[in-house]
Each structure stands twice: as structure tokens, then as C-alpha cells.
Design a protein around this motif. Sequence first.
Motif, PDB file in Angstrom:
ATOM      1  N   PHE A  25      57.798  71.317  58.747  1.00 51.46           N
ATOM      2  CA  PHE A  25      58.689  72.255  59.428  1.00 51.46           C
ATOM      3  C   PHE A  25      58.430  72.310  60.932  1.00 51.46           C
ATOM      4  CE2 PHE A  25      58.696  74.091  55.026  1.00 51.46           C
ATOM      5  CZ  PHE A  25      60.000  73.707  54.743  1.00 51.46           C
ATOM      6  N   ALA A  71      58.617  71.994  50.756  1.00 49.92           N
ATOM      7  CA  ALA A  71      58.368  70.867  51.655  1.00 49.92           C
ATOM      8  C   ALA A  71      57.573  69.774  50.950  1.00 49.92           C
ATOM      9  CB  ALA A  71      57.600  71.341  52.890  1.00 49.92           C
ATOM     10  N   VAL A  72      58.058  68.551  51.075  1.00 55.06           N
ATOM     11  CA  VAL A  72      57.364  67.368  50.561  1.00 55.06           C
ATOM     12  C   VAL A  72      57.068  66.480  51.773  1.00 55.06           C
ATOM     13  CG1 VAL A  72      57.575  65.316  49.084  1.00 55.06           C
ATOM     14  CG2 VAL A  72      58.635  67.478  48.372  1.00 55.06           C
ATOM     15  N   TYR A  76      56.313  60.878  50.713  1.00 56.11           N
ATOM     16  CA  TYR A  76      56.400  61.084  49.269  1.00 56.11           C
ATOM     17  C   TYR A  76      57.800  61.470  48.802  1.00 56.11           C
ATOM     18  CZ  TYR A  76      51.356  60.710  48.724  1.00 56.11           C
ATOM     19  OH  TYR A  76      50.064  60.242  48.678  1.00 56.11           O
ATOM     20  N   ARG A  77      58.783  61.496  49.715  1.00 58.34           N
ATOM     21  CA  ARG A  77      60.132  61.950  49.323  1.00 58.34           C
ATOM     22  C   ARG A  77      60.852  60.897  48.490  1.00 58.34           C
ATOM     23  NH1 ARG A  77      61.299  64.441  55.190  1.00 58.34           N
ATOM     24  NH2 ARG A  77      59.557  65.917  55.054  1.00 58.34           N
ATOM     25  N   GLN A  79      60.802  60.483  45.316  1.00 60.30           N
ATOM     26  CA  GLN A  79      60.033  59.966  44.165  1.00 60.30           C
ATOM     27  C   GLN A  79      59.890  61.014  43.071  1.00 60.30           C
ATOM     28  OE1 GLN A  79      56.220  58.390  45.637  1.00 60.30           O
ATOM     29  NE2 GLN A  79      57.160  58.101  47.639  1.00 60.30           N
ATOM     30  N   GLY A  80      60.657  62.105  43.184  1.00 62.06           N
ATOM     31  CA  GLY A  80      60.615  63.126  42.147  1.00 62.06           C
ATOM     32  C   GLY A  80      59.561  64.200  42.355  1.00 62.06           C
ATOM     33  N   GLY A  82      59.493  66.656  44.703  1.00 62.25           N
ATOM     34  CA  GLY A  82      60.147  67.949  44.921  1.00 62.25           C
ATOM     35  C   GLY A  82      60.649  68.530  43.607  1.00 62.25           C
ATOM     36  N   ARG A  83      61.216  67.665  42.785  1.00 63.88           N
ATOM     37  CA  ARG A  83      61.716  68.123  41.481  1.00 63.88           C
ATOM     38  C   ARG A  83      60.569  68.653  40.608  1.00 63.88           C
ATOM     39  NH1 ARG A  83      66.246  67.343  38.709  1.00 63.88           N
ATOM     40  NH2 ARG A  83      66.077  67.532  36.463  1.00 63.88           N
ATOM     41  N   GLN A 106      68.541  74.555  53.298  1.00 62.91           N
ATOM     42  CA  GLN A 106      69.077  73.766  54.396  1.00 62.91           C
ATOM     43  C   GLN A 106      70.223  72.938  53.824  1.00 62.91           C
ATOM     44  OE1 GLN A 106      66.081  71.616  56.588  1.00 62.91           O
ATOM     45  NE2 GLN A 106      64.730  73.386  56.708  1.00 62.91           N
ATOM     46  N   HIS A 108      71.337  70.014  54.191  1.00 61.64           N
ATOM     47  CA  HIS A 108      71.073  68.641  53.741  1.00 61.64           C
ATOM     48  C   HIS A 108      70.423  68.610  52.357  1.00 61.64           C
ATOM     49  CE1 HIS A 108      66.679  68.370  53.902  1.00 61.64           C
ATOM     50  NE2 HIS A 108      66.764  69.304  54.835  1.00 61.64           N
ATOM     51  N   ALA A 111      72.205  69.093  47.542  1.00 61.89           N
ATOM     52  CA  ALA A 111      72.276  68.237  46.348  1.00 61.89           C
ATOM     53  C   ALA A 111      70.956  68.247  45.572  1.00 61.89           C
ATOM     54  CB  ALA A 111      72.652  66.815  46.734  1.00 61.89           C
ATOM     55  N   SER A 115      70.838  69.566  41.759  1.00 57.34           N
ATOM     56  CA  SER A 115      70.352  68.725  40.653  1.00 57.34           C
ATOM     57  C   SER A 115      69.420  69.511  39.732  1.00 57.34           C
ATOM     58  CB  SER A 115      69.657  67.469  41.194  1.00 57.34           C
ATOM     59  OG  SER A 115      68.356  67.778  41.657  1.00 57.34           O
TER      60      SER A 115
HETATM   61  N1  COA Z   1      70.054  64.801  49.663  1.00 55.39           N
HETATM   62  C1  COA Z   1      70.622  64.561  48.448  1.00 55.39           C
HETATM   63  N2  COA Z   1      69.951  64.525  47.294  1.00 55.39           N
HETATM   64  C2  COA Z   1      68.637  64.693  47.355  1.00 55.39           C
HETATM   65  C3  COA Z   1      67.952  64.906  48.578  1.00 55.39           C
HETATM   66  C4  COA Z   1      68.714  64.967  49.750  1.00 55.39           C
HETATM   67  N3  COA Z   1      68.161  65.202  50.968  1.00 55.39           N
HETATM   68  N4  COA Z   1      66.642  65.038  48.319  1.00 55.39           N
HETATM   69  C5  COA Z   1      66.519  64.898  46.983  1.00 55.39           C
HETATM   70  N5  COA Z   1      67.717  64.699  46.414  1.00 55.39           N
HETATM   71  C6  COA Z   1      67.988  64.561  44.998  1.00 55.39           C
HETATM   72  C7  COA Z   1      67.417  63.272  44.502  1.00 55.39           C
HETATM   73  O1  COA Z   1      68.378  62.234  44.593  1.00 55.39           O
HETATM   74  C8  COA Z   1      67.046  63.588  43.086  1.00 55.39           C
HETATM   75  O2  COA Z   1      68.166  63.463  42.229  1.00 55.39           O
HETATM   76  P1  COA Z   1      68.084  62.459  40.963  1.00 55.39           P
HETATM   77  O3  COA Z   1      66.960  63.020  40.106  1.00 55.39           O
HETATM   78  O4  COA Z   1      69.436  62.581  40.367  1.00 55.39           O
HETATM   79  O5  COA Z   1      67.759  61.149  41.549  1.00 55.39           O
HETATM   80  C9  COA Z   1      66.682  65.069  43.119  1.00 55.39           C
HETATM   81  O6  COA Z   1      67.300  65.607  44.300  1.00 55.39           O
HETATM   82  C10 COA Z   1      65.186  65.265  43.168  1.00 55.39           C
HETATM   83  O7  COA Z   1      64.673  64.532  44.265  1.00 55.39           O
HETATM   84  P2  COA Z   1      63.129  64.476  44.635  1.00 55.39           P
HETATM   85  O8  COA Z   1      62.720  63.058  44.851  1.00 55.39           O
HETATM   86  O9  COA Z   1      62.348  65.257  43.648  1.00 55.39           O
HETATM   87  O10 COA Z   1      63.136  65.237  46.050  1.00 55.39           O
HETATM   88  P3  COA Z   1      62.012  65.149  47.186  1.00 55.39           P
HETATM   89  O11 COA Z   1      60.672  65.016  46.610  1.00 55.39           O
HETATM   90  O12 COA Z   1      62.435  64.126  48.190  1.00 55.39           O
HETATM   91  O13 COA Z   1      62.130  66.618  47.850  1.00 55.39           O
HETATM   92  C11 COA Z   1      63.043  67.955  49.647  1.00 55.39           C
HETATM   93  C12 COA Z   1      63.354  67.103  48.388  1.00 55.39           C
HETATM   94  C13 COA Z   1      64.356  68.539  50.150  1.00 55.39           C
HETATM   95  C14 COA Z   1      62.098  69.089  49.264  1.00 55.39           C
HETATM   96  C15 COA Z   1      62.392  67.007  50.692  1.00 55.39           C
HETATM   97  O14 COA Z   1      63.372  66.091  51.136  1.00 55.39           O
HETATM   98  C16 COA Z   1      61.819  67.724  51.918  1.00 55.39           C
HETATM   99  O15 COA Z   1      60.695  68.212  51.903  1.00 55.39           O
HETATM  100  N6  COA Z   1      62.594  67.763  53.016  1.00 55.39           N
HETATM  101  C17 COA Z   1      62.099  68.346  54.270  1.00 55.39           C
HETATM  102  C18 COA Z   1      61.901  69.849  54.169  1.00 55.39           C
HETATM  103  C19 COA Z   1      63.151  70.544  53.725  1.00 55.39           C
HETATM  104  O16 COA Z   1      64.222  70.324  54.263  1.00 55.39           O
HETATM  105  N7  COA Z   1      62.984  71.413  52.726  1.00 55.39           N
HETATM  106  C20 COA Z   1      64.079  72.157  52.145  1.00 55.39           C
HETATM  107  C21 COA Z   1      64.192  73.454  52.851  1.00 55.39           C
HETATM  108  S1  COA Z   1      65.521  74.407  52.105  1.00 55.39           S
END
Ligand code: COA
Length: 139
Positions: A25, A71-72, A76-77, A79-80, A82-83, A106, A108, A111, A115
Amino acid sequence: MQYKIHSGSWVKLANEAKSIRKAVFIVEQNIPEDEEWDEQDAIALHFVVYDQNSPIATARLLKNNSIGRVAVLEAYRGQGVGRLLMLAIIQQAKNEKRSFFKLSSQVHAIAFYESLGFNTQGTEYLDCHIRHIDMMLNI
Ligand code: COA
């Protein structure tokens, strides 16, 4: 499974959670330090995901069922991780007989939360110059 998840108080997990939130962040998203840290940290339940002994992701769950600071680490993004983190929070909430979640996403990340079953509510707004929208999940 190479990842493990710990949950606990700020006293227990602050060092790990802080390192991830600083990288994601404050450094990556340019959120000011004084906006990042608030009084909720002291009373929230924090979650940290580890790869071996290295913290790679975090989030917090508030008493009012709000999930935040998800936050990931960039490496490591997609790869599941965050899920995995969100599913651990949802399981914790079920154990506590909570019935819903809310969060401020946010734009972005819509989705990502969709999911997991979250739905958007209302219209977009700016927070720390980043577009956000409210999302809800009934469990
Ligand atoms: N846009 C669209 N889809 C996304 C996405 C994105 N930015 N990030 C993840 N997804 C989808 C994946 O495609 C996946 O779907 P699938 O299972 O059908 O393939 C599902 O969400 C899970 O994805 P995952 O790999 O577990 O997500 P991640 O580990 O990359 O974590 C965030 C997602 C948003 C937490 C990560 O991108 C992050 O930390 N971003 C920066 C900080 C941030 O913006 N946090 C959110 C604040 S509200």
C-alpha cells in the motif's frame, strides 16, 4: 500445501502485517503512512499467509464484519494466495456465526472479490485517490 495461515492480534502479527502493507500500500500504491495505520489495527483480527517462514499476504477482519487491508506481495499474485487468505477469513467468520461481510474494494479488484461471491453495492467513490466501491457477501 506450502502455505500456512496464522490469525491473531496486532500484538502478535504486527511485524509481519506491517511489512506486507508497507510494500503493497505505501510503496506500491503510494498511500500515505498516516492513512494506512489506524486505531482499528489494535482491535482487529489479523491474518498472515506464510511461504515457509516468510510472510507474503495479509488482511484484517473488524468487529463490524468489515474485511480490509487485503494485500498479497506482488511476486505471489495470480497464484491463488489471495483466494486462500479470503477463504480462511470466511471460515473464521462462519465459526464465529457471523452472517455477512462488507468491504471497500479497489475497483481493479472487483473481479477478485466477485470470484469469492461478493456483490458490488452502490456507486464508486475515491479513497486515498484510488477508485473504490462497496461490496457485500452473505454467508
Ligand atoms: N483482476 C481480475 N481478477 C483477479 C484479479 C484482478 N486484479 N486478481 C485476482 N483475480 C481473480 C483471479 O483471476 C482468480 O480467479 P480464478 O480463480 O477464476 O482464476 C481469483 O481472483 C483469485 O485470484 P488470486 O490469485 O487468489 O488473487 P491474488 O493472490 O493475486 O490476490 C489481490 C488478489 C487483489 C489481493 C492482489 O492482487 C493484491 O494484493 N493487490 C494489491 C493490493 C490490493 O489492491 N488489494 C485490494 C484492496 S481492496
